[in-house]
Design an enzyme around this catalytic site. Structure first.
Site, mmCIF file in Angstrom:
data_model
loop_
_atom_site.group_PDB
_atom_site.id
_atom_site.type_symbol
_atom_site.label_atom_id
_atom_site.label_comp_id
_atom_site.label_asym_id
_atom_site.label_seq_id
_atom_site.Cartn_x
_atom_site.Cartn_y
_atom_site.Cartn_z
ATOM 1 C CE1 TYR A 41 -3.731 2.500 0.699
ATOM 2 C CE2 TYR A 41 -2.272 3.340 2.415
ATOM 3 C CZ TYR A 41 -3.400 3.479 1.623
ATOM 4 O OH TYR A 41 -4.183 4.599 1.752
ATOM 5 C CE LYS B 290 -3.496 5.176 -1.644
ATOM 6 N NZ LYS B 290 -4.542 5.794 -2.495
#
Length: 265
Positions: free
Chosen positions: A174, A178
Site C-alpha cells: 500500500y 501511494k
C-alpha cells in the site's frame, strides 16, 4: 471519533466549503471510487458547486444504492458507472460513458484504492500485485484513457496518503503504491503541462468516516489523533475542499504539487 467537542489541545473542524464558490459550475468531473468515504465527499462537493459528475464503483453495494438515491433526490447531473480501474477496458468504458453523457472532462479525480494489512513475510506476490495495480496502476490507466477525453485546459487530482512519505508497518504494498502516485504526479505534470493539463496530488492523513477499519480499533484512532498537530482526525469533506481548490481556476498556476491534508501528522 465523535467531533461533538474539541479534543484537548485540538480545534473544532470547520463546516467545509459551504457557500464558497470555486467557479466549477457547468464543468464535468470524473471521480473514481466515489460511492463512499472520501470519494463520496468529493462527488457531493463537486455537485454542490454545480459541476456534472461521473462516478465509478467496482461492485454493487448499499453505498452505491445510497449514492444513486442522493443523485435522484438532488435531480443532479450525475452518472454512476460500474467499472474496475484495475482493468484497462473498464477505464476506457468509464471515460467513454462520461464523455457521451456530459462531454469533455474538465476534472479527473483518481481516488479509487484498496488496502490490506500484512507483514512482508506474509505478503504474497499476488496480493502485492493486486494492491499496487489498483492504486497506482488504476491512476495510470485512468489518466492514459482520459487523454482524448479531457478538455483543454483540465485538472487531474490524484488522491494519495501521508504514509507515502512517513511509512507504515505491515502495508509495504500500500505504501509503495501511494508513493508511486506522487512520482506519477510529478512526472506527468511536466509531460502534460504543455497541453494545459495540470496534475496535482492530495496526501490524506487519517480520515474518519471513510468506512476503513483501523486495525487497532478506537484506541488506534485516539493514538493517531494525538499524533496530529490539530489533535483530531480529519473528515472526508476536508479532503474534498482541497480537491475543489486544485480543480478550480484558483489553482491555475499550481501543478506538480503534493498538498498535505493530514492535520500536521
Amino acid at each position: 471519533m465523535s467531533h461533538s467537542q474539541s479534543p484537548p489541545g485540538g480545534e473544532e473542524p470547520s463546516k467545509g466549503s459551504g457557500t464558497m464558490d470555486f467557479g466549477l459550475k457547468g464543468r464535468h468531473a470524473v471521480v473514481t471510487g466515489g460511492t463512499r468515504g472520501i470519494g463520496r465527499a468529493i462527488t457531493l462537493a463537486l455537485l454542490d458547486q454545480g459541476a456534472s459528475v461521473t462516478v465509478c464503483h467496482r461492485q454493487e453495494s448499499a453505498e452505491a444504492d445510497a449514492l444513486r438515491a442522493e443523485f435522484a433526490a438532488r435531480d443532479a447531473g450525475a452518472l454512476l458507472v460500474r467499472a474496475d480501474v484495475s482493468r484497462e477496458a473498464d477505464a476506457r468504458l468509464l471515460l467513454d460513458r462520461a464523455h457521451e453523457t456530459f462531454g469533455p472532462v474538465d476534472v479527473l479525480v483518481n481516488n479509487a484504492g484498496i488496502i490490506t494489512h500484512l507483514p512482508l513475510a506474509e505478503l504474497a506476490e499476488d496480493e502485492w500485485a493486486r494492491v499496487v495495480d489498483t492504486n497506482l496502476g488504476g491512476a495510470y490507466r485512468m489518466i492514459r484513457a482520459s487523454l482524448d477525453r479531457l478538455a483543454r485546459p483540465a485538472s487531474i487530482v490524484n488522491i494519495t496518503s501521508a504514509v507515502a512519505e512517513h511509512g507504515m508497518p505491515n502495508a509495504a504494498h500500500y505504501v509503495a503504491s501511494k508513493a508511486g502516485i506522487i512520482g506519477l504526479t510529478r512526472a506527468l505534470c511536466k509531460e502534460l503541462g504543455p497541453e494545459g493539463i495540470r496534475v496535482n496530488a492530495v496526501t490524506c492523513g487519517v480520515i474518519d468516516g471513510t468506512g476503513q477499519k483501523n486495525p487497532r480499533g478506537e484506541e488506534g484512532k485516539r493514538r493517531y489523533a494525538e499524533m496530529t498537530a490539530l489533535g483530531r482526525l480529519g473528515e472526508p469533506a476536508e479532503v474534498a475542499d482541497a480537491v475543489l481548490f486544485l480543480a478550480s481556476d484558483a489553482a491555475r498556476y499550481v501543478t506538480g504539487a503534493v498538498l498535505g491534508v493530514d492535520g500536521g501528522i
